[in-house]
Design an enzyme around this catalytic site. Sequence first.
Site, short mmCIF file in Angstrom:
data_model
loop_
_atom_site.label_atom_id
_atom_site.label_comp_id
_atom_site.label_asym_id
_atom_site.label_seq_id
_atom_site.Cartn_x
_atom_site.Cartn_y
_atom_site.Cartn_z
N ASN A 151 -7.41 -2.74 13.93
CA ASN A 151 -8.83 -2.93 13.60
C ASN A 151 -9.02 -4.10 12.64
O ASN A 151 -10.09 -4.27 12.07
CB ASN A 151 -9.43 -1.64 13.01
CG ASN A 151 -8.76 -1.24 11.70
OD1 ASN A 151 -7.83 -1.89 11.23
ND2 ASN A 151 -9.23 -0.16 11.11
N HIS A 197 -7.24 -4.61 9.82
CA HIS A 197 -6.94 -4.37 8.41
C HIS A 197 -5.69 -5.13 7.99
O HIS A 197 -4.81 -5.41 8.79
CB HIS A 197 -6.88 -2.88 8.05
CG HIS A 197 -5.70 -2.10 8.54
ND1 HIS A 197 -5.78 -0.74 8.81
CD2 HIS A 197 -4.41 -2.45 8.77
CE1 HIS A 197 -4.59 -0.31 9.18
NE2 HIS A 197 -3.75 -1.32 9.18
N GLU A 214 -9.50 -1.95 5.09
CA GLU A 214 -10.13 -1.64 6.37
C GLU A 214 -11.39 -2.49 6.55
O GLU A 214 -11.87 -3.09 5.58
CB GLU A 214 -10.51 -0.16 6.38
CG GLU A 214 -9.34 0.80 6.15
CD GLU A 214 -8.49 1.03 7.41
OE1 GLU A 214 -8.46 0.15 8.29
OE2 GLU A 214 -7.85 2.09 7.50
N ASP A 246 0.82 -1.21 0.00
CA ASP A 246 0.00 0.00 0.00
C ASP A 246 0.86 1.26 0.00
O ASP A 246 2.07 1.21 0.23
CB ASP A 246 -0.97 -0.01 1.20
CG ASP A 246 -0.30 -0.40 2.52
OD1 ASP A 246 0.95 -0.32 2.61
OD2 ASP A 246 -1.00 -0.79 3.45
C1 GLP Z 1 -0.47 0.02 8.60
C2 GLP Z 1 -0.18 -0.55 7.18
C3 GLP Z 1 -0.27 -2.03 7.18
C4 GLP Z 1 0.45 -2.55 8.42
C5 GLP Z 1 -0.38 -2.26 9.63
C6 GLP Z 1 0.25 -2.64 10.95
O1 GLP Z 1 -1.47 0.95 8.61
N1 GLP Z 1 -0.95 -0.02 6.12
O2 GLP Z 1 0.26 -2.56 5.97
O3 GLP Z 1 0.64 -3.93 8.31
O4 GLP Z 1 -0.82 -0.92 9.62
O5 GLP Z 1 1.26 -1.76 11.30
P1 GLP Z 1 2.31 -2.07 12.43
O6 GLP Z 1 3.15 -3.19 11.95
O7 GLP Z 1 3.12 -0.79 12.58
O8 GLP Z 1 1.56 -2.41 13.66
#
Ligand code: GLP
Length: 250
Positions: free
Chosen positions: A143, A145, A150, A74
């Site tokens: 959440n 995702h 989402e 993303d």
């Molecule tokens: C972000 C990204 C995701 C990521 C997730 C978890 O918003 N878009 O691709 O896997 O949230 O992030 P983290 O690893 O910092 O907890």
Amino acid sequence: MWLDGASVPTLVVDARADAERIVADEIVALLRENPALVLGLATGNSPVGVYRELCAAQAAGRVSFANASTFNLDEYLELPGGDPRSFRRWMEEHLFDRVKPRAVHMPECTALQPEPARVGEAYERLIQAAGGIDVQLLGIGRNGHIGFNEPGAPRLSRTRVVELHPATRELAASAFGAIAHVPKRAITMGVATILAARRIRVLAFGAGKAEIVKRALVDEVSSACPVTFLRGHPDVKLFVDREAAAAVTR
Ligand code: GLP
């Protein structure tokens, strides 16, 4: 220890470094077997240690990325090119500046593809042309995702423009100074794009992930919690430390 009877094969490790080493070693082995490996990559705190290990493996001459290609999950929309908070910049800092894959792809607007609505289709075509993703790294949003799919994201979704959930923007606020500066939209691989990867390796560490790890494993499979769609993938593994596993091991 593998979690007994889990709906997704789940390895609980004593320390996140153990999982980071296991996942990095698997990627190194796959790259040695197939130097033209196609990697699906994630940003965020969860994969940083894997990238650190991969940089170390390359520095030690254990592996080369010179023929590998990468596709990130993303990217934010509406950030100026080269913005320090873009996921492209983040990937450069944590991986690409050191390992230099043959081809790096981000789902972003470019001079060749300036229209956000067309970027998704073009990205899907690029993934197809590369022969599909061999191994996809994944974190889990609190959440539920995956990428920026989402809650509400359909199982059959493909790479597209999405609106970010207020909770996701809230979590990103510190990086942008204030929530008002966090982009409202992003482009993300879809759920179906992620599920098409041959292997999926999911990482979740720390107490802050305990609740969503539990939901990932026990909630009904539905758009309400997109990470539940991983269940049933033929080669998915979830790696969690003791803190992230707390709600499923007690
Ligand atoms: C972000 C990204 C995701 C990521 C997730 C978890 O918003 N878009 O691709 O896997 O949230 O992030 P983290 O690893 O910092 O907890």
